[in-house]
Design a protein around this motif. Structure first.
Motif, PDB file in Angstrom:
ATOM      1  N   UNK A  56      89.213  34.229  18.541  1.00 19.24           N
ATOM      2  CA  UNK A  56      88.462  35.385  19.035  1.00 19.24           C
ATOM      3  C   UNK A  56      88.805  36.634  18.236  1.00 19.24           C
ATOM      4  N   UNK A  57      87.958  37.635  18.393  1.00 19.83           N
ATOM      5  CA  UNK A  57      88.160  38.942  17.781  1.00 19.83           C
ATOM      6  C   UNK A  57      88.480  39.921  18.897  1.00 19.83           C
ATOM      7  N   UNK A  58      89.536  40.728  18.711  1.00 23.39           N
ATOM      8  CA  UNK A  58      89.936  41.654  19.766  1.00 23.39           C
ATOM      9  C   UNK A  58      88.899  42.735  20.014  1.00 23.39           C
ATOM     10  N   UNK A  59      88.307  43.257  18.938  1.00 23.47           N
ATOM     11  CA  UNK A  59      87.416  44.402  19.088  1.00 23.47           C
ATOM     12  C   UNK A  59      86.285  44.363  18.070  1.00 23.47           C
ATOM     13  N   UNK A  60      85.073  44.546  18.553  1.00 20.42           N
ATOM     14  CA  UNK A  60      83.897  44.766  17.702  1.00 20.42           C
ATOM     15  C   UNK A  60      83.251  46.072  18.147  1.00 20.42           C
ATOM     16  N   UNK A  61      83.297  47.092  17.317  1.00 19.53           N
ATOM     17  CA  UNK A  61      82.602  48.342  17.624  1.00 19.53           C
ATOM     18  C   UNK A  61      81.867  48.806  16.365  1.00 19.53           C
TER      19      UNK A  61
ATOM     20  N   UNK B  90      80.029  52.690  20.673  1.00 15.22           N
ATOM     21  CA  UNK B  90      81.010  52.779  21.759  1.00 15.22           C
ATOM     22  C   UNK B  90      81.371  51.379  22.236  1.00 15.22           C
ATOM     23  N   UNK B  91      82.650  51.180  22.509  1.00 19.44           N
ATOM     24  CA  UNK B  91      83.111  49.864  22.958  1.00 19.44           C
ATOM     25  C   UNK B  91      83.642  49.951  24.386  1.00 19.44           C
ATOM     26  N   UNK B  92      83.562  48.822  25.084  1.00 14.86           N
ATOM     27  CA  UNK B  92      84.085  48.703  26.436  1.00 14.86           C
ATOM     28  C   UNK B  92      84.740  47.333  26.549  1.00 14.86           C
ATOM     29  N   UNK B  93      85.848  47.242  27.282  1.00 10.32           N
ATOM     30  CA  UNK B  93      86.478  45.936  27.464  1.00 10.32           C
ATOM     31  C   UNK B  93      85.670  45.105  28.460  1.00 10.32           C
ATOM     32  N   UNK B  94      85.845  43.804  28.385  1.00 13.60           N
ATOM     33  CA  UNK B  94      85.147  42.921  29.314  1.00 13.60           C
ATOM     34  C   UNK B  94      85.619  43.187  30.746  1.00 13.60           C
ATOM     35  N   UNK B  95      86.894  43.510  30.919  1.00  6.92           N
ATOM     36  CA  UNK B  95      87.396  43.841  32.257  1.00  6.92           C
ATOM     37  C   UNK B  95      86.695  45.083  32.809  1.00  6.92           C
ATOM     38  N   UNK B  96      86.518  46.100  31.968  1.00  5.99           N
ATOM     39  CA  UNK B  96      85.811  47.307  32.411  1.00  5.99           C
ATOM     40  C   UNK B  96      84.353  47.005  32.724  1.00  5.99           C
ATOM     41  N   UNK B  97      83.733  46.179  31.891  1.00  4.24           N
ATOM     42  CA  UNK B  97      82.350  45.803  32.116  1.00  4.24           C
ATOM     43  C   UNK B  97      82.192  45.090  33.461  1.00  4.24           C
ATOM     44  N   UNK B  98      83.150  44.222  33.773  1.00  3.35           N
ATOM     45  CA  UNK B  98      83.110  43.501  35.039  1.00  3.35           C
ATOM     46  C   UNK B  98      83.161  44.461  36.233  1.00  3.35           C
ATOM     47  N   UNK B  99      84.001  45.485  36.139  1.00  2.45           N
ATOM     48  CA  UNK B  99      84.089  46.456  37.232  1.00  2.45           C
ATOM     49  C   UNK B  99      82.783  47.246  37.354  1.00  2.45           C
ATOM     50  N   UNK B 100      82.132  47.564  36.228  1.00  3.51           N
ATOM     51  CA  UNK B 100      80.836  48.260  36.263  1.00  3.51           C
ATOM     52  C   UNK B 100      79.804  47.426  37.031  1.00  3.51           C
ATOM     53  N   UNK B 101      79.708  46.147  36.691  1.00  2.00           N
ATOM     54  CA  UNK B 101      78.713  45.297  37.347  1.00  2.00           C
ATOM     55  C   UNK B 101      79.086  45.109  38.813  1.00  2.00           C
ATOM     56  N   UNK B 102      80.382  44.938  39.100  1.00  5.19           N
ATOM     57  CA  UNK B 102      80.811  44.825  40.483  1.00  5.19           C
ATOM     58  C   UNK B 102      80.425  46.048  41.301  1.00  5.19           C
ATOM     59  N   UNK B 103      80.547  47.224  40.703  1.00  8.32           N
ATOM     60  CA  UNK B 103      80.154  48.449  41.390  1.00  8.32           C
ATOM     61  C   UNK B 103      78.680  48.467  41.739  1.00  8.32           C
ATOM     62  N   UNK B 104      77.850  47.900  40.888  1.00  6.30           N
ATOM     63  CA  UNK B 104      76.415  47.833  41.166  1.00  6.30           C
ATOM     64  C   UNK B 104      76.119  46.934  42.362  1.00  6.30           C
ATOM     65  N   UNK B 105      76.987  45.989  42.626  1.00  8.26           N
ATOM     66  CA  UNK B 105      76.838  45.135  43.804  1.00  8.26           C
ATOM     67  C   UNK B 105      77.588  45.687  45.018  1.00  8.26           C
TER      68      UNK B 105
ATOM     69  N   UNK C 106      88.616  35.848  27.846  1.00  5.61           N
ATOM     70  CA  UNK C 106      89.360  36.978  27.303  1.00  5.61           C
ATOM     71  C   UNK C 106      88.774  38.311  27.776  1.00  5.61           C
ATOM     72  N   UNK C 107      89.325  38.869  28.837  1.00  7.64           N
ATOM     73  CA  UNK C 107      88.780  40.111  29.399  1.00  7.64           C
ATOM     74  C   UNK C 107      89.332  41.344  28.700  1.00  7.64           C
ATOM     75  N   UNK C 108      90.320  41.166  27.818  1.00  7.25           N
ATOM     76  CA  UNK C 108      90.860  42.305  27.066  1.00  7.25           C
ATOM     77  C   UNK C 108      90.023  42.628  25.829  1.00  7.25           C
ATOM     78  N   UNK C 109      89.146  41.721  25.439  1.00  8.49           N
ATOM     79  CA  UNK C 109      88.303  41.946  24.256  1.00  8.49           C
ATOM     80  C   UNK C 109      87.389  43.141  24.487  1.00  8.49           C
ATOM     81  N   UNK C 110      87.170  43.922  23.431  1.00  9.24           N
ATOM     82  CA  UNK C 110      86.262  45.071  23.492  1.00  9.24           C
ATOM     83  C   UNK C 110      85.017  44.767  22.661  1.00  9.24           C
TER      84      UNK C 110
END
Length: 322
Positions: free
Chosen positions: A270-275, A237-252, A200-204
């Motif tokens: 699952x839970x949509x958002x935990x902040x 502060x919350x971030x989606x898993x999709x956004x997190x993936x792009x952050x890590x990809x940028x580091x590579x 679930x990459x939409x989860x925050x």
């Protein structure tokens, strides 16, 4: 003492306490923690192998080492494992927590800090920042076992007078992760190329660098409430898993990361958002996170690359499915 001190959060907490000049007893059975996480810590650290459920042995260590404060980081924490091992989760999370509380009472320690989890809020926190007034509404076995431990902290404080600090931590990330959580999952897959298989990459989620979490736990032991009323620990502060993936990809060095849905990685519920709403934590301690998300991810990637590109859970035979 840091019970569970060879684990992920526990080993960061041990390092924080040592940096402050404390003498630290690391108590761990190495079920999930790794001896490599507590190697070469210097003369201020004493590593004792032991199971927190063994109340007699734990009591003996507490008395022998003249322990005054106990941080309890013991537990099973990887939610998918709870589907297959529910009894183990109650044993390692609930029964172990009671054992630590009673051994600490008998050894007359000054206070126990119990590391709980945001998962206890479950569906109650799905559509708003989570403050401590929200009821517990757990949706998985792990969360239920943590709710039971939380209530044990409260009742043992009332019935036995043991000072207990209750910290509910949100998602941590950083070096020495002990389970295939999302950040080590992303790093392990992306170091091989710009393609991911995820659930679930939409989860925050609210991510805090583990050193910041450790600082917050120390501050709570210093000046938090000792009546087992909960205090949330998170960045706010919350971030989606999709956004997190792009952050890590940028580091590579990737301009874009392609993500394929793997239904086998989806939680059963699952839970949509935990902040986190960290207002209470900040009012009590003045704590603020020092490490922003990008910097923390950079440090985590650097640690992974300089430590053989392998997490401790992979050495135990738990593989990344990517």
């Amino acid at each position: 003492m840091v019970a569970g001190g060879a684990g992920f959060v526990g080993s960061a907490l041990v390092r924080e306490l040592l940096a402050l000049g404390c003498r630290v007893i690391v108590y761990d059975n190495f079920l999930h923690g790794s001896p490599s996480h507590v190697d070469n810590l210097g003369p201020g650290a004493v590593v004792v192998e032991g199971d927190a459920r063994d109340r007699s042995h734990l009591y003996d260590v507490l008395r022998r080492e003249c322990v005054q404060f106990v941080f309890n980081c013991v537990g099973d924490t990887f939610v998918p494992d709870a589907y297959d091992h529910p009894a183990r989760f109650f044993d390692n999370n609930t029964a172990a927590a009671v054992s630590v509380l009673l051994a600490s009472r008998d050894a007359m320690v000054k206070a126990v800090l119990y590391v709980s989890s945001t998962e206890v809020y479950g569906l109650a926190g799905n559509d708003r920042p989570i403050d401590e007034s929200l009821p517990c509404c757990p949706v998985n076995t792990y969360a239920v076992s943590k709710v039971a431990a939380d209530r044990a902290c409260h009742t043992i404080h009332i019935e036995h007078g043991l000072p207990v600090v209750l910290a509910r931590i949100f998602n941590c990330y950083g070096p020495r992760e002990t389970h295939p959580y999302i950040v080590p999952e992303l790093i392990s897959q992306l170091h091989r190329g710009p393609r991911l298989r995820l659930g679930n990459v939409a989860a925050s989620r609210d991510f805090t660098y583990v050193e910041d979490t450790a600082r917050a736990l120390v501050r709570l032991m210093e000046c938090g409430p000792v009546d087992a009323t909960p205090v949330n620990v998170g960045s706010g502060r919350a971030v989606t898993i999709a956004e997190l993936a792009q952050h890590v990809g940028g580091l590579y060095g990737y301009e874009r990361v392609d993500i394929e849905l793997d239904s086998g990685r989806l939680r059963r519920r699952d839970i949509d958002c935990f902040v986190c709403d960290p207002t209470r934590l900040r009012e009590l301690t003045g704590w603020l996170p020092r490490v922003d998300l990008y910097t923390g991810l950079r440090r985590t990637v650097d640690w992974y690359e300089s430590n053989g590109r392998m997490w401790s859970f992979e050495r135990r035979g738990v593989t990344i499915r990517g």
